[in-house]
Design an enzyme around this catalytic site. Structure first.
Site, PDB file in Angstrom:
ATOM      1  N   ARG A   1       0.832  -1.201   0.000  1.00  0.00           N
ATOM      2  CA  ARG A   1       0.000   0.000   0.000  1.00  0.00           C
ATOM      3  C   ARG A   1       0.870   1.257   0.000  1.00  0.00           C
ATOM      4  O   ARG A   1       0.591   2.248   0.681  1.00  0.00           O
ATOM      5  CB  ARG A   1      -0.959   0.015   1.203  1.00  0.00           C
TER       6      ARG A   1
ATOM      7  N   SER B   1     -11.315  -0.688   3.186  1.00  0.00           N
ATOM      8  CA  SER B   1     -10.470  -1.099   4.314  1.00  0.00           C
ATOM      9  C   SER B   1      -9.792   0.133   4.912  1.00  0.00           C
ATOM     10  O   SER B   1      -9.069   0.850   4.221  1.00  0.00           O
ATOM     11  CB  SER B   1      -9.409  -2.094   3.840  1.00  0.00           C
TER      12      SER B   1
ATOM     13  N   GLU C   1      -5.212   3.486   6.153  1.00  0.00           N
ATOM     14  CA  GLU C   1      -4.957   3.521   4.710  1.00  0.00           C
ATOM     15  C   GLU C   1      -5.360   4.864   4.085  1.00  0.00           C
ATOM     16  O   GLU C   1      -4.640   5.388   3.263  1.00  0.00           O
ATOM     17  CB  GLU C   1      -5.695   2.383   3.999  1.00  0.00           C
TER      18      GLU C   1
END
Length: 358
Positions: A164, A254, A354
């Protein structure tokens, strides 16, 4: 170049948070970016690039000039004996691009079906799901340096992909080598806008079934050799069963990254919580399921203000408000910090969000 003032962003972020952009520019071509950089009224203000708004938390009105990426286009750029190079405009919806590649007979992206957001945002986050990350299918991208207006191209190595993570999430630490063709400094956070992305899809396709949910689907179907379309359909079914539709329940997907730990740390957690969900990684570390950690701390289904933890998947934070009385970014971050504290106190692990907080 279309410039708008005092624009609502509530429909431009999947959390459905009510906020406004003081100035918004709809970018539908590379020329629009150059026009922005040539406009002294716009360029003297900070610039903020907005794609599908699926990975942001707005904590107030956005004062920087918002560049709303709407560059379209899907095409087969090249075909060889080994595979296909597909190019997509940064404003294309990621899931629609995945569906298009399959419809054209170019498999390889099916595990990443239904990931929200635009194609241009995919390299920034190095999106991934069910055992496949963007870096596994990446060829190159085009971008424009917002400081100089210079166009440039990056390959996978230059994007410095991680979990990520990419060069687009880091500030520039130093100047590049002379003649590299890159903007000054290899960290590109806030300094470049991606305009087009190219993907490499191999003709030597094989199914990626390393996750339990997909193995269950394969067993239910009774097939040893699923097709790309079957995997695409399975991933869509799994995600729809676990994750709320942003059009119905506002969310940013998420919310936390799955943390990685050493084998020793994992064994320590297993000794206390034998059911912890974990996955060995090629580098020897262990990935833990952040959703399981949050659920184990009792957060699933809980609400703080108008921010809640989704009852079917603790990794997802949701908007419990309405369009007229929406959750605020402050409420979302208050809930997120409370979850981080709980997980750290129980497991000694710091969860990292995130989404980008604006």
């Amino acid at each position: 170049m279309l410039v708008e003032k005092n624009v609502s962003l509530q429909h431009s972020n999947t959390f459905g948070i009510a906020a406004r952009a003081h100035t918004l520019v709809r970018v539908r071509s590379e020329q629009d970016v150059h026009d922005v950089l040539a406009d002294h009224r716009l360029v003297r203000q900070p610039l903020f690039v907005l794609g599908g708004g699926s990975n942001i938390v707005l904590t107030g009105d956005v004062k920087p000039v918002v560049l709303k990426m709407e560059i379209k286009g899907l095409r087969l750029l090249e075909e060889t004996d080994r595979g296909w190079v597909v190019e997509a405009g940064a404003g294309e919806v990621w899931h629609e691009a995945v569906a298009w590649t399959l419809a054209q007979g170019y498999p390889g992206l099916e595990n990443m079906a239904l990931i929200p957001g635009t194609v241009g945002a995919a390299p920034v986050q190095n999106i991934g799901a069910y055992g496949v990350e963007l870096q596994d299918r990446f060829h190159s991208l085009d971008a424009i340096d917002l400081a100089t207006g210079r166009a440039f191209t990056l390959d996978a190595a230059q994007c410095a992909f991680g979990y990520r993570d990419s060069v687009f999430k880091h500030a520039a630490p130093q100047a590049p080598h002379e003649g590299s063709g890159l903007p000054r400094g290899m960290g590109l956070a806030g300094r470049a806008v991606i305009t087009r992305v190219r993907l490499w899809l191999s003709k030597e396709w094989r199914p990626e079934l390393g996750y339990l949910d997909l193995e269950r689907k394969r067993a239910e179907a009774g097939t040893e050799h699923p097709t790309p379309r079957q995997i695409f359909d399975w991933v869509c079914e799994i995600r729809r069963a676990k994750l709320p539709d942003p059009a119905v329940v506002g969310n940013a997907g998420s919310f936390f990254k799955n943390p990685t730990v050493t084998p020793e740390q994992c064994q320590d957690i297993i000794a206390r919580d034998p059911k912890v969900v974990h996955y060995p990684l090629p580098d020897g570390t262990i990935k833990l399921a952040a959703g399981w950690l949050i659920d184990a701390c009792g957060w699933k289904g809980k609400t703080v203000g108008k921010a809640g933890v989704y009852e079917k998947q603790a990794l997802v934070l949701v908007n419990r408000g309405t369009r007229s009385d929406s959750v605020t970014g402050g409420e979302v971050m208050t809930l997120a910090k409370a979850i981080q504290t709980s997980v750290y106190e129980r497991f000694g692990i710091r969860l990292e969000p995130e989404p980008v907080v604006v």
